[in-house]
Write a protein that holds these residues in place. Structure first.
Motif, PDB file in Angstrom:
ATOM      1  N   VAL A 142      -2.711  -0.396  -6.522  1.00 54.04           N
ATOM      2  CA  VAL A 142      -1.875   0.611  -5.332  1.00 54.04           C
ATOM      3  C   VAL A 142      -0.706  -0.294  -5.113  1.00 54.04           C
ATOM      4  CG1 VAL A 142      -2.452   0.300  -2.560  1.00 54.04           C
ATOM      5  CG2 VAL A 142      -3.968   1.187  -4.023  1.00 54.04           C
ATOM      6  N   SER A 143      -0.747  -1.827  -5.575  1.00 49.70           N
ATOM      7  CA  SER A 143       0.344  -2.560  -4.977  1.00 49.70           C
ATOM      8  C   SER A 143       1.538  -2.020  -5.908  1.00 49.70           C
ATOM      9  CB  SER A 143       0.385  -3.818  -5.196  1.00 49.70           C
ATOM     10  OG  SER A 143      -0.247  -4.379  -6.986  1.00 49.70           O
ATOM     11  N   LYS A 146       2.974   1.536  -4.803  1.00 46.80           N
ATOM     12  CA  LYS A 146       4.346   1.131  -3.355  1.00 46.80           C
ATOM     13  C   LYS A 146       5.018   0.526  -4.368  1.00 46.80           C
ATOM     14  CE  LYS A 146       0.238   0.327   0.063  1.00 46.80           C
ATOM     15  NZ  LYS A 146      -0.154  -0.396   0.835  1.00 46.80           N
ATOM     16  N   GLN A 149       7.521   2.736  -5.771  1.00 44.50           N
ATOM     17  CA  GLN A 149       8.306   4.151  -4.946  1.00 44.50           C
ATOM     18  C   GLN A 149       9.595   3.306  -3.840  1.00 44.50           C
ATOM     19  OE1 GLN A 149       4.952   5.132  -2.850  1.00 44.50           O
ATOM     20  NE2 GLN A 149       4.219   6.895  -4.483  1.00 44.50           N
ATOM     21  N   ALA A 172      -5.386   5.548   0.135  1.00 44.87           N
ATOM     22  CA  ALA A 172      -4.080   3.813   0.308  1.00 44.87           C
ATOM     23  C   ALA A 172      -2.618   3.977  -0.106  1.00 44.87           C
ATOM     24  CB  ALA A 172      -3.914   2.861  -0.744  1.00 44.87           C
ATOM     25  N   SER A 173      -2.195   4.291  -1.054  1.00 43.46           N
ATOM     26  CA  SER A 173      -0.935   4.760  -1.500  1.00 43.46           C
ATOM     27  C   SER A 173      -1.048   5.564  -2.099  1.00 43.46           C
ATOM     28  CB  SER A 173      -0.277   3.697  -2.445  1.00 43.46           C
ATOM     29  OG  SER A 173       1.340   3.509  -2.655  1.00 43.46           O
TER      30      SER A 173
END
Length: 256
Positions: A142-143, A146, A149, A172-173
């Motif tokens: 997820v990190s 993010k 993006q 989450a993302s």
């Protein structure tokens, strides 16, 4: 894990300093992702191949814990360099290995340097995650999504529905693109259970504001059913096979 600094070195065949210890070479084939709303090429996916066009497995089977980071970094550089050389004006989709990315902002340096060297617009790069990769931490993935993006890259999850669906990533993302696995696509025109699952995926991505790519499409019947459900991005043999170090021109079937 601590890694040495990553420096792009154009003098080493488009490789980089992180390539030390990688004892094999490779190239790419490109397969178009088409947009049937206007019959154009939306993107080309870079598919790893041997130097003589050997299968992806002949290369990926040699990737291990010791060389994964170098391989991932060199993949990015080689894909950008070859895309620029071929004059690609569509998006470029590059598969990445989350377990090779220990810090997204740091590991992206080589990609940015290569894009600058070869004059390739970074806004045209899609980073594509194969959903089945064994990940130790969803939070880590997820990190990465993010961070990419936030840097202006597009992101995609490949093979969605192949058996490792990560709906927690979607909450989450969510990625910009979701590629439906060909296992769900095959014979979908006559498989009500598959139709129900894909209809649910379409609803989910529509509400999340993302787009769907139907990959592995091989028949006009599959294409017609999926297009009838509003999908506009397609990839598969029906449109074009991968071309080794070339950009294949797609065929657009007439389904009335």
């Amino acid at each position: 894990m601590q890694r040495p600094d990553v420096l792009f070195d154009e003098t080493h065949c488009g490789q980089c300093a992180c390539g030390e210890g990688l004892d094999f070479q490779f190239s790419f084939a490109f397969q178009p992702i088409v947009d049937v709303s206007d019959n154009t090429v939306y993107a080309y996916e870079a598919l790893v191949r041997g130097l003589q066009g050997e299968s992806a497995w002949s290369i990926l089977s040699r990737v291990n814990e010791q060389n994964r980071y170098s391989f991932d970094q060199i993949c990015r550089v080689k894909a950008v360099k070859l895309a620029a050389k071929l004059g690609m004006d569509a998006m470029l989709s590059i598969n990445f290995m989350p377990n090779a990315v220990y810090q997204a902002e740091y590991c992206i340096r080589t990609t940015l340097a290569a894009a600058q060297t070869y004059n390739f617009d970074t806004r045209k790069i899609i980073f594509e995650l194969t959903e089945g990769e064994d990940l130790s931490s969803i939070d880590h993935l997820v990190s990465i999504i993010k961070a990419y993006q936030g840097m202006g890259f597009s992101t995609a999850i490949d093979d969605f529905g192949a058996g490792f669906s990560r709906f927690n990533i979607m909450t989450a993302s969510p990625p910009d693109l979701l590629k439906i696995d060909m296992g769900l696509i095959r014979d979908i025109d006559r498989k009500p259970n598959k139709q129900a699952v894909v209809n649910g995926i379409i609803t989910m991505m529509t509400e999340l504001g993302g787009r769907i790519v139907a990959e592995g499409v091989e028949t006009v019947e599959e294409y017609a059913w999926l297009k009838g459900r509003g999908i506009r991005l397609f990839q598969g043999y029906l449109f074009a096979r991968p071309g080794f170090e070339t950009l294949p021109e797609p065929h657009f079937p007439d389904i009335g």
